[in-house]
Write a protein that holds these residues in place. Structure first.
Motif, PDB file in Angstrom:
ATOM      1  N   VAL A  35       0.822  -1.197   0.000  1.00  0.00           N
ATOM      2  CA  VAL A  35       0.000   0.000   0.000  1.00  0.00           C
ATOM      3  C   VAL A  35       0.861   1.254   0.000  1.00  0.00           C
ATOM      4  O   VAL A  35       0.472   2.291  -0.540  1.00  0.00           O
ATOM      5  N   ALA A  36       2.052   1.187   0.580  1.00  0.00           N
ATOM      6  CA  ALA A  36       2.936   2.339   0.616  1.00  0.00           C
ATOM      7  C   ALA A  36       3.280   2.830  -0.781  1.00  0.00           C
ATOM      8  O   ALA A  36       3.621   3.987  -0.990  1.00  0.00           O
ATOM      9  N   GLN A  37       3.192   1.953  -1.773  1.00  0.00           N
ATOM     10  CA  GLN A  37       3.456   2.308  -3.160  1.00  0.00           C
ATOM     11  C   GLN A  37       2.154   2.348  -3.945  1.00  0.00           C
ATOM     12  O   GLN A  37       2.091   1.900  -5.087  1.00  0.00           O
ATOM     13  N   ALA A  38       1.121   2.935  -3.360  1.00  0.00           N
ATOM     14  CA  ALA A  38      -0.216   2.882  -3.959  1.00  0.00           C
ATOM     15  C   ALA A  38      -0.263   3.436  -5.365  1.00  0.00           C
ATOM     16  O   ALA A  38      -0.982   2.926  -6.209  1.00  0.00           O
ATOM     17  N   PHE A 170     -10.808   2.388   9.621  1.00  0.00           N
ATOM     18  CA  PHE A 170      -9.625   3.028  10.168  1.00  0.00           C
ATOM     19  C   PHE A 170      -9.247   2.307  11.458  1.00  0.00           C
ATOM     20  O   PHE A 170     -10.083   1.649  12.081  1.00  0.00           O
ATOM     21  N   SER A 171      -8.003   2.429  11.866  1.00  0.00           N
ATOM     22  CA  SER A 171      -7.591   1.741  13.086  1.00  0.00           C
ATOM     23  C   SER A 171      -8.388   2.266  14.277  1.00  0.00           C
ATOM     24  O   SER A 171      -8.758   3.447  14.329  1.00  0.00           O
ATOM     25  N   PRO A 206     -10.629  -4.144   5.764  1.00  0.00           N
ATOM     26  CA  PRO A 206      -9.684  -3.359   4.974  1.00  0.00           C
ATOM     27  C   PRO A 206      -9.467  -1.990   5.615  1.00  0.00           C
ATOM     28  O   PRO A 206     -10.405  -1.213   5.779  1.00  0.00           O
ATOM     29  N   LEU A 207      -8.229  -1.693   5.990  1.00  0.00           N
ATOM     30  CA  LEU A 207      -7.905  -0.469   6.709  1.00  0.00           C
ATOM     31  C   LEU A 207      -7.258   0.562   5.794  1.00  0.00           C
ATOM     32  O   LEU A 207      -6.399   0.226   4.973  1.00  0.00           O
ATOM     33  N   VAL A 208      -7.660   1.814   5.952  1.00  0.00           N
ATOM     34  CA  VAL A 208      -7.011   2.925   5.270  1.00  0.00           C
ATOM     35  C   VAL A 208      -5.703   3.231   6.003  1.00  0.00           C
ATOM     36  O   VAL A 208      -5.680   3.321   7.230  1.00  0.00           O
ATOM     37  N   ARG A 209      -4.613   3.383   5.242  1.00  0.00           N
ATOM     38  CA  ARG A 209      -3.342   3.816   5.835  1.00  0.00           C
ATOM     39  C   ARG A 209      -3.357   5.333   5.906  1.00  0.00           C
ATOM     40  O   ARG A 209      -3.557   6.007   4.906  1.00  0.00           O
ATOM     41  N   GLU A 220      -4.661   6.512   2.384  1.00  0.00           N
ATOM     42  CA  GLU A 220      -4.445   5.770   1.140  1.00  0.00           C
ATOM     43  C   GLU A 220      -5.005   4.360   1.266  1.00  0.00           C
ATOM     44  O   GLU A 220      -4.893   3.720   2.313  1.00  0.00           O
ATOM     45  N   PHE A 221      -5.596   3.888   0.182  1.00  0.00           N
ATOM     46  CA  PHE A 221      -6.055   2.511   0.115  1.00  0.00           C
ATOM     47  C   PHE A 221      -5.921   2.032  -1.327  1.00  0.00           C
ATOM     48  O   PHE A 221      -6.211   2.783  -2.262  1.00  0.00           O
TER      49      PHE A 221
END
Length: 232
Positions: A35-38, A170-171, A206-209, A220-221
């Motif tokens: 996800v970091a490279q969305a 979200f967390s 599914p969590l949004v970063r 980001e997702f």
């Protein structure tokens, strides 16, 4: 930080959103490392297929094509970047897809929920993905209502077909921090249910970063779609 696209004010047609859940395909989300490279998903990225989630009772098919969906609603500003990738083709970005999102305001209310005479459309919008497969929205952090945890609904349409309907979360720690401290959420406070207690989220939602920016939160997702049909 790049500026968000301008609101062009157009209305989408209800017929563009072909029905409710029915024939919705499965969806995929990238692993946290990917996800970091969305914005630049590659063939090496790992996709995990997960079931689609229910549309829910508050979907409306006439959301506007726009990036800023706040309409003056108070709350913690959130810039949400949702990238659509093809889970069957090495997670390559999918350009030209329509992404629709909708969620409740800080007090737990949806626009348009008061019947046909309620013409408000706050916190609803549609964007088309670019060459990088991404659609970006400027919104607020969602509020909550019983019996749900904090969440955002979204749909993806491709070539006039609905290929994905799901919900983002979200967390629990971030929910407590934002909703427990921002003045717009003070009346309701932090949510009474965590993600694992939500009747729809399941055990691995599914969590949004999310990371902090100067004036807003950046979320980001990456959602992978399983295409229903192929040509060529």
């Amino acid at each position: 930080m790049t500026a968000l696209p301008a609101d062009d004010g157009k209305l989408t047609k209800r017929r563009e959103f072909l029905g409710r859940l029915g024939s919705v395909a499965a969806l995929a989300s990238l692993s946290p490392a990917s996800v970091a490279q969305a914005g630049s998903a590659t063939a090496a990225a790992a996709c995990l297929l997960t079931p689609a989630a229910t549309e829910g009772p508050f979907y409306l098919g006439d959301a506007r094509l726009r990036s800023d969906i706040r309409d003056g609603r108070p709350g913690q500003p959130l810039r949400l970047r949702l990238t659509v990738v093809d889970a069957d083709r090495g997670c390559i970005p999918v350009p030209g897809a329509l992404v629709s999102i909708w969620h409740c305001d800080a007090e737990g209310s949806y626009s348009g929920e008061d019947g046909p005479h309620d013409t408000t459309r706050f916190l609803r919008g549609v964007q088309q993905t670019g060459a990088d497969g991404a659609a970006t929205f400027l919104t607020i952090y969602p509020g909550w209502y019983r019996p749900r945890a904090v969440h955002i609904h979204f749909k993806v349409l491709l070539a006039n077909a609905e290929v994905l309907t799901s919900q983002l979360y979200f967390s629990d720690a971030l929910n407590r921090e934002v909703l427990g401290n921002h003045p717009a959420y003070r009346t309701r406070g932090a949510p009474t249910r965590g993600n694992t207690q939500d009747p729809i989220a399941g055990s691995n939602p599914p969590l949004v970063r999310v990371r902090s920016a100067t004036d807003w939160l950046d979320g980001e997702f990456v959602a992978g779609i399983a295409r229903v049909a192929r040509t060529g």
